[in-house]
Design a protein around this motif. Structure first.
Motif, PDB file in Angstrom:
ATOM      1  N   GLY A 154      37.508  44.572  26.797  1.00 40.75           N
ATOM      2  CA  GLY A 154      37.534  43.735  27.980  1.00 40.75           C
ATOM      3  C   GLY A 154      38.542  44.207  28.988  1.00 40.75           C
ATOM      4  N   LEU A 155      38.085  44.818  30.075  1.00 41.42           N
ATOM      5  CA  LEU A 155      38.973  45.270  31.142  1.00 41.42           C
ATOM      6  C   LEU A 155      40.004  46.269  30.634  1.00 41.42           C
ATOM      7  CD1 LEU A 155      39.577  41.987  33.154  1.00 41.42           C
ATOM      8  CD2 LEU A 155      38.171  43.925  33.815  1.00 41.42           C
ATOM      9  N   GLY A 156      39.598  47.122  29.730  1.00 45.95           N
ATOM     10  CA  GLY A 156      40.474  48.204  29.292  1.00 45.95           C
ATOM     11  C   GLY A 156      41.711  47.740  28.568  1.00 45.95           C
ATOM     12  N   GLY A 157      41.570  46.858  27.572  1.00 47.29           N
ATOM     13  CA  GLY A 157      42.724  46.522  26.765  1.00 47.29           C
ATOM     14  C   GLY A 157      43.077  45.058  26.774  1.00 47.29           C
ATOM     15  N   GLY A 158      42.165  44.175  27.181  1.00 50.52           N
ATOM     16  CA  GLY A 158      42.378  42.757  27.055  1.00 50.52           C
ATOM     17  C   GLY A 158      42.987  42.074  28.255  1.00 50.52           C
ATOM     18  N   THR A 159      43.263  42.783  29.360  1.00 59.39           N
ATOM     19  CA  THR A 159      43.785  42.113  30.544  1.00 59.39           C
ATOM     20  C   THR A 159      42.712  41.241  31.157  1.00 59.39           C
ATOM     21  OG1 THR A 159      43.171  43.976  31.948  1.00 59.39           O
ATOM     22  CG2 THR A 159      45.404  43.980  31.023  1.00 59.39           C
ATOM     23  N   SER A 160      43.135  40.232  31.882  1.00 61.96           N
ATOM     24  CA  SER A 160      42.212  39.274  32.474  1.00 61.96           C
ATOM     25  C   SER A 160      42.773  38.789  33.794  1.00 61.96           C
ATOM     26  CB  SER A 160      42.004  38.087  31.522  1.00 61.96           C
ATOM     27  OG  SER A 160      41.287  37.039  32.167  1.00 61.96           O
ATOM     28  N   ILE A 161      41.896  38.357  34.682  1.00 59.94           N
ATOM     29  CA  ILE A 161      42.369  37.754  35.935  1.00 59.94           C
ATOM     30  C   ILE A 161      43.132  36.469  35.665  1.00 59.94           C
ATOM     31  CG2 ILE A 161      40.483  38.788  37.259  1.00 59.94           C
ATOM     32  CD1 ILE A 161      39.241  35.930  37.361  1.00 59.94           C
ATOM     33  N   LEU A 162      42.971  35.915  34.453  1.00 59.05           N
ATOM     34  CA  LEU A 162      43.709  34.709  34.088  1.00 59.05           C
ATOM     35  C   LEU A 162      45.201  34.974  33.959  1.00 59.05           C
ATOM     36  CD1 LEU A 162      41.297  33.217  31.388  1.00 59.05           C
ATOM     37  CD2 LEU A 162      41.464  32.606  33.811  1.00 59.05           C
ATOM     38  N   ASP A 163      45.585  36.243  33.878  1.00 57.93           N
ATOM     39  CA  ASP A 163      46.996  36.604  33.791  1.00 57.93           C
ATOM     40  C   ASP A 163      47.696  36.529  35.143  1.00 57.93           C
ATOM     41  OD1 ASP A 163      46.606  37.158  31.078  1.00 57.93           O
ATOM     42  OD2 ASP A 163      46.090  39.253  31.485  1.00 57.93           O
ATOM     43  N   LYS A 164      46.919  36.338  36.214  1.00 62.04           N
ATOM     44  CA  LYS A 164      47.487  36.326  37.564  1.00 62.04           C
ATOM     45  C   LYS A 164      47.815  34.910  38.018  1.00 62.04           C
ATOM     46  CE  LYS A 164      45.008  40.478  39.057  1.00 62.04           C
ATOM     47  NZ  LYS A 164      44.207  41.104  40.150  1.00 62.04           N
ATOM     48  N   ASP A 165      48.800  34.797  38.901  1.00 64.68           N
ATOM     49  CA  ASP A 165      49.158  33.495  39.469  1.00 64.68           C
ATOM     50  C   ASP A 165      48.280  33.145  40.662  1.00 64.68           C
ATOM     51  OD1 ASP A 165      51.282  33.115  37.655  1.00 64.68           O
ATOM     52  OD2 ASP A 165      52.641  34.296  38.923  1.00 64.68           O
ATOM     53  N   GLU A 166      47.794  34.174  41.373  1.00 68.35           N
ATOM     54  CA  GLU A 166      46.968  33.962  42.560  1.00 68.35           C
ATOM     55  C   GLU A 166      45.733  34.845  42.475  1.00 68.35           C
ATOM     56  OE1 GLU A 166      47.303  34.078  47.474  1.00 68.35           O
ATOM     57  OE2 GLU A 166      49.073  34.284  46.204  1.00 68.35           O
ATOM     58  N   LEU A 167      44.568  34.272  42.796  1.00 69.86           N
ATOM     59  CA  LEU A 167      43.314  34.998  42.746  1.00 69.86           C
ATOM     60  C   LEU A 167      42.841  35.337  44.156  1.00 69.86           C
ATOM     61  CD1 LEU A 167      41.378  32.936  40.039  1.00 69.86           C
ATOM     62  CD2 LEU A 167      42.779  34.991  39.724  1.00 69.86           C
ATOM     63  N   VAL A 168      42.359  36.544  44.320  1.00 71.71           N
ATOM     64  CA  VAL A 168      41.734  36.960  45.570  1.00 71.71           C
ATOM     65  C   VAL A 168      40.230  36.834  45.380  1.00 71.71           C
ATOM     66  CG1 VAL A 168      41.395  38.837  47.210  1.00 71.71           C
ATOM     67  CG2 VAL A 168      43.614  38.555  46.072  1.00 71.71           C
ATOM     68  N   VAL A 169      39.593  36.046  46.233  1.00 68.64           N
ATOM     69  CA  VAL A 169      38.159  35.780  46.119  1.00 68.64           C
ATOM     70  C   VAL A 169      37.436  36.353  47.335  1.00 68.64           C
ATOM     71  CG1 VAL A 169      36.370  34.028  45.864  1.00 68.64           C
ATOM     72  CG2 VAL A 169      38.620  33.673  44.819  1.00 68.64           C
ATOM     73  N   ALA A 170      36.414  37.160  47.080  1.00 67.44           N
ATOM     74  CA  ALA A 170      35.606  37.739  48.163  1.00 67.44           C
ATOM     75  C   ALA A 170      34.441  36.819  48.482  1.00 67.44           C
ATOM     76  CB  ALA A 170      35.104  39.117  47.765  1.00 67.44           C
ATOM     77  N   VAL A 171      34.286  36.490  49.757  1.00 63.28           N
ATOM     78  CA  VAL A 171      33.194  35.649  50.238  1.00 63.28           C
ATOM     79  C   VAL A 171      32.567  36.306  51.463  1.00 63.28           C
ATOM     80  CG1 VAL A 171      34.210  33.507  49.359  1.00 63.28           C
ATOM     81  CG2 VAL A 171      34.775  34.283  51.668  1.00 63.28           C
ATOM     82  N   LYS A 172      31.396  35.828  51.834  1.00 62.82           N
ATOM     83  CA  LYS A 172      30.784  36.303  53.065  1.00 62.82           C
ATOM     84  C   LYS A 172      31.517  35.692  54.263  1.00 62.82           C
ATOM     85  CE  LYS A 172      27.164  38.493  51.216  1.00 62.82           C
ATOM     86  NZ  LYS A 172      25.796  37.966  51.371  1.00 62.82           N
ATOM     87  N   SER A 173      31.203  36.173  55.455  1.00 64.03           N
ATOM     88  CA  SER A 173      31.847  35.623  56.653  1.00 64.03           C
ATOM     89  C   SER A 173      30.842  35.203  57.716  1.00 64.03           C
ATOM     90  CB  SER A 173      32.802  36.663  57.261  1.00 64.03           C
ATOM     91  OG  SER A 173      32.080  37.787  57.733  1.00 64.03           O
ATOM     92  N   ASP A 174      29.540  35.372  57.425  1.00 64.17           N
ATOM     93  CA  ASP A 174      28.541  35.114  58.467  1.00 64.17           C
ATOM     94  C   ASP A 174      27.356  34.303  57.955  1.00 64.17           C
ATOM     95  OD1 ASP A 174      27.374  37.005  56.829  1.00 64.17           O
ATOM     96  OD2 ASP A 174      26.407  38.081  58.487  1.00 64.17           O
ATOM     97  N   GLN A 175      27.584  33.475  56.927  1.00 61.59           N
ATOM     98  CA  GLN A 175      26.502  32.654  56.388  1.00 61.59           C
ATOM     99  C   GLN A 175      26.827  31.173  56.598  1.00 61.59           C
ATOM    100  OE1 GLN A 175      25.932  33.960  52.309  1.00 61.59           O
ATOM    101  NE2 GLN A 175      24.563  35.595  52.955  1.00 61.59           N
TER     102      GLN A 175
END
Length: 269
Positions: free
Chosen positions: A20-41
């Motif tokens: 999993g992600l090259g050795g068990g790292t996860s986005i859950l280990d982060k304090d802040e998440l960067v989320v990609a969204v559209k901008s024209d819908q």
């Protein structure tokens, strides 16, 4: 036997297989998440004059991040750039009308879906020549980069539409308004947002012909985060938040909305 097991373990560590992600790292280990969204819908995700993002997808992402106990920052993506945002580490999650498909499941890990939309057709108001998907034969149909919606028509149903390329669905709708294409076809939530923004200019044919299972994309292999995101999506429907958000953004579109928890795909890699 012990030597063989050691070799296999070493190989797994080198390739990241099964870890999993090259050795068990996860986005859950982060304090802040960067989320990609559209901008024209419209209704789903647009960038406001103040540079902020708003819409159903944005609110869903904010709810999920809060359930995970994370702060959230939003960045822009297009249909064709979604995989790259995760692969290049520019985003931790993608919530951008991202339909789950077997091909895409080889590139990202999907949680959800958070909503099951249905592919439909948008035409100019008063245009009567297209009443269902079969009427797209020989018609000028907009093709947004990175979207699989047109392939479901041309390849999946063997309908010989004339494809006119555009970068985004916003550009597709501009082409439709100008008469450069006769139809735009994708998930009905996307179409409803544009129809609601310019009331009277467009009409949804209301002839759905596929399901669009919108998933929350995570880095490939992050099963731990996927499972927690699924719990958050379940909570969002059970506590009434999902129904409230759907009503907030699409109540005036005439679209029949589903307030029920979608059937999840399962967190597979």
């Amino acid at each position: 036997m012990r030597k063989i097991a050691t070799v296999v373990t070493a190989a797994l560590l080198l390739c990241g297989c099964g870890t999993g992600l090259g050795g068990g790292t996860s986005i859950l280990d982060k304090d802040e998440l960067v989320v990609a969204v559209k901008s024209d819908q419209p209704g789903l995700a647009v960038r406001t004059g103040a540079g902020r993002f708003e819409g159903f997808d944005v609110d869903v992402a904010a709810y999920v991040a809060a359930r995970l106990g994370k702060k959230v920052t939003f960045v822009e993506t297009t249909s064709e750039g979604r995989e790259a945002k995760l692969r290049d580490g520019e985003a931790d999650m993608v919530v951008a009308t991202y339909s789950i498909s077997p091909e895409r499941q080889g590139q990202v890990t999907f949680a959800g879906p958070y909503y099951v939309s249905h592919q439909d057709i948008l035409v100019r108001a008063g245009y009567r020549r297209i009443r269902d998907v079969r009427d797209l034969e020989g018609r000028r149909l907009c093709q947004a980069q990175g979207s699989i919606s047109t392939s479901r028509i041309v390849d999946g149903r063997q309908i010989a539409a004339e494809l006119v390329p555009a970068r985004t669905y916003g550009e597709c709708v501009d082409l439709l308004k100008a008469g450069a294409v006769e139809a735009v076809s994708t998930g009905d939530l996307i179409l409803a947002g544009f129809a609601a923004r310019e009331r009277g200019a467009f009409a949804i044919v209301n002839a759905p012909f596929t399901d669009e299972r919108y998933g929350i994309a995570l880095p490939l292999g992050d099963v731990e985060a996927c499972e927690q995101v699924n719990r958050a999506i379940t909570d969002m429907y059970q506590d009434g938040t999902a129904a409230g958000l759907l009503d907030k953004w699409f109540a005036g579109s005439g679209l029949r909305l589903s307030p029920h928890v979608p059937e999840f795909e399962g967190c597979v890699t």
